[in-house]
Design an enzyme around this catalytic site. Structure first.
Site, mmCIF file in Angstrom:
data_model
loop_
_atom_site.group_PDB
_atom_site.id
_atom_site.type_symbol
_atom_site.label_atom_id
_atom_site.label_comp_id
_atom_site.label_asym_id
_atom_site.label_seq_id
_atom_site.Cartn_x
_atom_site.Cartn_y
_atom_site.Cartn_z
ATOM 1 N N GLU A 106 13.123 -2.725 67.320
ATOM 2 C CA GLU A 106 12.175 -3.552 68.079
ATOM 3 C C GLU A 106 11.755 -4.716 67.188
ATOM 4 O O GLU A 106 10.955 -4.541 66.264
ATOM 5 C CB GLU A 106 10.958 -2.715 68.493
ATOM 6 C CG GLU A 106 11.293 -1.587 69.454
ATOM 7 C CD GLU A 106 11.824 -2.092 70.783
ATOM 8 O OE1 GLU A 106 11.607 -3.277 71.109
ATOM 9 O OE2 GLU A 106 12.460 -1.311 71.502
ATOM 10 N N CYS A 155 4.681 -9.513 68.529
ATOM 11 C CA CYS A 155 6.107 -9.785 68.735
ATOM 12 C C CYS A 155 6.386 -10.445 70.077
ATOM 13 O O CYS A 155 7.406 -11.121 70.240
ATOM 14 C CB CYS A 155 6.913 -8.494 68.602
ATOM 15 S SG CYS A 155 6.369 -7.168 69.704
#
Length: 486
Positions: free
Chosen positions: A217, A252
């Site tokens: 991720e 993110c």
């Protein structure tokens, strides 16, 4: 100074202990999984003030963000798993074919074994425990490695998980590069890493030595396309919430840059100025609703992006900094060069460049020319044709139309990247699937034993078997007639 050194031998012992526990079958039981998830819920309920305090120590994170985006989202993940896990664990019926008639088949989800979760510093509780929820629900033994860049959160995670969860099956290893390296030398059944692409390559290289599957991720430059036919006030608020309202841009899926038309840019900037002042005051460095920059290295990195000669003159709002307290105000740039540093790397902070184009449709070419596939991409428009083109042409981990970041809260959607922004996904059932092996099972009796598959092989047998494998009834009839007439 008295703390024991955690080296490769220590890591080996941890993995052996967990593997011994897994072999007993303890983690596979539905009861164990339920017990651990309920214990995690209890842990979150009873320790919310301590968690909020740790996040404040590490990031000056506002209580609102800590409670909502870390603790409440974790509770939701636990509750969903408790509600749906029994259904997730049930074998899934699968169709069979004429080739194996009579038969039945199913897909059985089984735990992978002993898994490693390496988490990030920006959401130290959510990004640590959300994957752990999935690993528990799938029946695995787990090592969690929190980020050393959020030391208060890491220490609290180690303490709480030891107090509330089954330490024979779930362990926390604190530390920095040496400890992570020692863990990566071991053989795992899966690794989930959240962080940046540089470290992801190290994780993947280590995993390759043992043929260990990985979920990565990562991040990327998540674009926001802003059309002119929109409710500008709502759009501005939603971009601010996804950018500065998410750990001051240290997320993110945070909007990384905006693309809009030259004609609309000034109007957009003015709307940002009004909304930002209303949310964070005339001096945002005095606001209690903005997180600080995580450490001096990241402060210096962001300062370098701001101070580049061809960028510093493009600031149209913000720009205030306090190096002592690691604070940077929400800062907007207009018409920065596309070859500037701020447009070459993921910003991961409170800086937001606005790029202008003649027509909004040119935004897609600009995104494609960046060469990467971001973790998220956002579009604000009421134009149905533009929405369709956005979905069809922009490749990203996830897309959101007329909002930012909220797809993270939808457990029926997978959360993950593509290309440079990562591989694999989790959240909800996708977390369960990420830590499960889908085992194919076929059941047959002793009836219907076809002589066709056994020697001696003949052209007639071959023709009939080919027809059976193709599933064509007409082909089977023709093959049988041909055999009969032969």
């Amino acid at each position: 100074e008295n703390k024991a050194i955690f080296d490769a031998e220590s890591a080996k012992e941890v993995v052996k202990e967990l593997r011994d526990s897994f072999v007993t079958g303890k983690t596979k039981s539905y009861r164990w999984r339920v017990t651990q998830l309920k214990a995690m819920l209890k842990m979150l309920d009873e320790n919310e003030p301590q968690i909020v305090a740790a996040l404040r120590d590490d990031l000056s994170k506002p209580e609102f963000e800590s409670s909502l985006y870390e603790i409440q989202m974790l509770k939701n993940s636990c509750r969903l798993a408790l509600k749906e896990m029994n259904h997730w664990m049930m074998p899934e019926k699968a169709k069979t074919s004429l080739t194996t008639f009579p038969s039945s088949a199913e897909i059985v989800s089984e735990p992978l074994g002993v898994v490693l979760v390496i988490s990030a510093w920006n959401y130290p509780f959510l990004l640590s425990l959300d994957p752990v929820v999935g690993a528990i629900s799938a029946g695995n033994a787990i090592v969690l490695k929190p980020s050393e860049m959020a030391p208060a959160s890491s220490s609290l995670l180690a303490k709480l998980l030891a107090d509330y969860l089954d330490s024979s099956c779930i362990k926390v290893v604190e530390g920095a590069v040496p400890e992570t390296s020692a863990l990566l030398e071991q053989k795992w059944d899966k690794i989930l890493y959240t962080g940046n692409g540089r470290v992801a390559r190290i994780v993947m290289a280590a995993a390759a030595k043992h043929l260990t599957p990985v979920v990565l991720e990562l991040g990327g430059k998540s674009p926001v396309i802003v059309d002119s036919d929109i409710n500008l006030k709502v759009a501005t608020r939603r971009i601010i919430a996804g950018k500065w309202g998410c750990n001051n841009g240290q997320a993110c899926i945070s909007p990384d840059y905006i693309i809009t038309t030259k004609d609309y840019a000034t109007k957009l900037v003015d709307s940002f100025k009004c909304a930002l002042e209303r949310f964070y005051g005339k001096d945002p460095l005095e606001s209690k609703d903005l997180s600080r920059i995580v450490n001096s290295n990241h402060f210096d990195r962001l300062s370098k992006l701001m101070d580049e000669e061809k960028v510093s003159s493009k600031i149209v709002h913000g720009g205030q900094r306090n190096e002592k307290y690691l604070q940077i105000a929400p800062t907007i740039f207009l018409d920065v060069p596309v070859n500037s540093l701020i447009m070459k790397e993921e910003i991961f902070g409170p800086l937001l460049p606005i790029i202008t184009v003649d027509k909004v449709e040119q935004s897609f070419d600009l995104i494609h020319s960046s060469g990467g596939k971001p973790l998220a991409a956002y579009l604000f428009t009421n134009n149905k044709k533009l929405k369709r083109k956005f979905v069809e042409t922009v490749s990203a981990g996830g897309l959101v139309v007329n909002d930012t970041a909220v797809h993270l809260a939808i457990h029926s959607l997978p959360f993950g990247g593509v290309g440079e922004s990562g591989m694999g996904s989790y959240h909800g059932k996708f977390s369960f699937d990420a830590f499960s092996h889908k085992k194919a099972v076929l059941y047959r009796g002793f009836a219907g034993d076809a002589f066709l598959r056994y020697p001696p092989y003949t052209p007639g047998k071959l023709t009939l078997l080919q027809a059976l494998l193709s599933g064509s009834i007409v082909g089977i009839i023709r093959a049988l007639l041909g055999w009969f007439w032969a």
